[in-house]
Design an enzyme around this catalytic site. Structure first.
Site, short mmCIF file in Angstrom:
data_model
loop_
_atom_site.label_atom_id
_atom_site.label_comp_id
_atom_site.label_asym_id
_atom_site.label_seq_id
_atom_site.Cartn_x
_atom_site.Cartn_y
_atom_site.Cartn_z
CG HIS A 100 -1.94 1.04 1.22
ND1 HIS A 100 -1.66 2.35 1.56
CD2 HIS A 100 -3.25 1.02 0.87
CE1 HIS A 100 -2.76 3.07 1.43
NE2 HIS A 100 -3.74 2.29 1.00
CD GLU A 102 -2.36 5.19 3.88
OE1 GLU A 102 -2.66 4.25 4.65
OE2 GLU A 102 -3.22 5.93 3.35
N GLY A 178 -7.16 9.39 0.04
CA GLY A 178 -7.50 10.17 1.23
C GLY A 178 -7.54 11.68 0.99
CB SER A 217 -11.10 9.98 -3.13
OG SER A 217 -10.04 10.48 -2.34
C1 PEP Z 1 -6.69 3.44 0.38
O1 PEP Z 1 -6.21 3.68 1.47
O2 PEP Z 1 -6.36 2.41 -0.22
C2 PEP Z 1 -7.63 4.40 -0.19
C3 PEP Z 1 -7.98 4.26 -1.43
O3 PEP Z 1 -8.10 5.40 0.65
P1 PEP Z 1 -9.28 6.45 0.32
O4 PEP Z 1 -10.44 5.66 -0.23
O5 PEP Z 1 -9.58 7.07 1.64
O6 PEP Z 1 -8.74 7.40 -0.68
#
Ligand code: PEP
Length: 262
Positions: A100, A102, A178, A217
């Site tokens: 991911h 992050e 995010g 998102s």
């Molecule tokens: C994610 O963390 O994989 C993600 C897509 O987050 P968000 O939907 O909040 O953008």
């Protein structure tokens, strides 16, 4: 136009580092209760490690699957703080996120560690959800597909066509995670089609079983139009998966698009 798509949407909710045990149980129960009305879709909840068992219990007997957010590539040993593939399997997981953005950005993961983790997941009988995606500067410099190519080549190195039938690719443009900014359906489809081509070149028919999902998102309001695109097989959802209505709404809207084409 949508001839390739043969199955319903695969939607995974990444809860990241959120929710107490009681909150996790409650949300999982709500999603499981909605699942009978969402037949034809693949639903997976991806809670933090501490909630895996509770969420597993809450969704037991329903169509909702369980996934983890990360794993270590060794099966056991002196690796304080880590969790292995066999442990996740034992906890009831069928899926695990790998690489991911992050994890890459905040915890130093590289395509090489992503590859080790993807192999470890497969070895343990888990389906890895391998995440790829460009940052904003790369997109603006016209380097999106070059970045994706490197992530695919590195992250999937050594995997066979048969392995690919169990791998899921999540395309998540980092600038859309995010942030409330979503890639437009056309922007997302362009990259998904590119990934599909690359997989077919590398794995031939093995790539046909590989779902390519979009993350960044996603909400009920954009799920229909994104899923309408030929190479978008579902979603990896962060923020909107923390409420049952948002998560279920995303699945419903994707199903609506799916049913129109089948
Ligand atoms: C994610 O963390 O994989 C993600 C897509 O987050 P968000 O939907 O909040 O953008």
């Amino acid at each position: 136009m949508l001839a390739r798509k043969r199955r319903g949407p695969f939607v995974a909710g990444n809860w990241k580092m959120h929710l107490t045990l009681a909150e996790a149980r409650e949300l999982a129960r709500e999603v499981a209760a909605a699942a009978p009305g969402l037949g034809g879709s693949g639903l997976v909840l991806v809670p933090p490690f501490t909630s895996l068992a509770a969420v597993g219990d809450a969704v037991a007997g329903s169509a909702v699957g369980l996934g983890a957010q990360d794993l270590y590539w060794e099966d056991k040993g002196a690796f304080t703080g880590e969790v292995s593939g066999p442990m996740l399997k034992d906890a009831g997981c069928a899926y695990v996120l790998v690489g991911h953005s992050e994890r890459r950005r905040l915890f130093g993961e590289t395509d090489e560690t992503v590859n080790r983790k993807a192999r470890a997941a497969l070895r343990s009988g888990l389906s890895p959800v391998v995440c790829v995606g460009e940052v904003l500067e790369e997109r603006e410099a016209g380097r999106t597909t070059a970045r994706i190519d490197l992530q695919l080549a590195g992250g999937l190195a050594g995997l066979s066509g048969e392995d690919m039938g169990r791998v899921i690719i999540a395309y998540e443009p980092v600038w859309a995670i995010g942030t409330g900014k979503t890639a437009s359906p056309a922007q997302a489809e362009e990259v998904h089609a590119h990934i599909r081509r690359r997989l077919e070149e590398a794995y031939g028919k093995g790539a046909a079983g590989c779902a390519i999902i979009y993350g960044g998102s996603v909400k009920p309001a954009n799920s229909y139009s994104l899923f309408k695109e030929e190479n978008i097989d579902g979603f990896l959802v962060g923020g909107a998966s923390l409420e049952a209505d948002g998560f279920v709404g995303i699945v419903r809207e994707a199903l609506r698009a799916y049913r129109e084409e089948t």
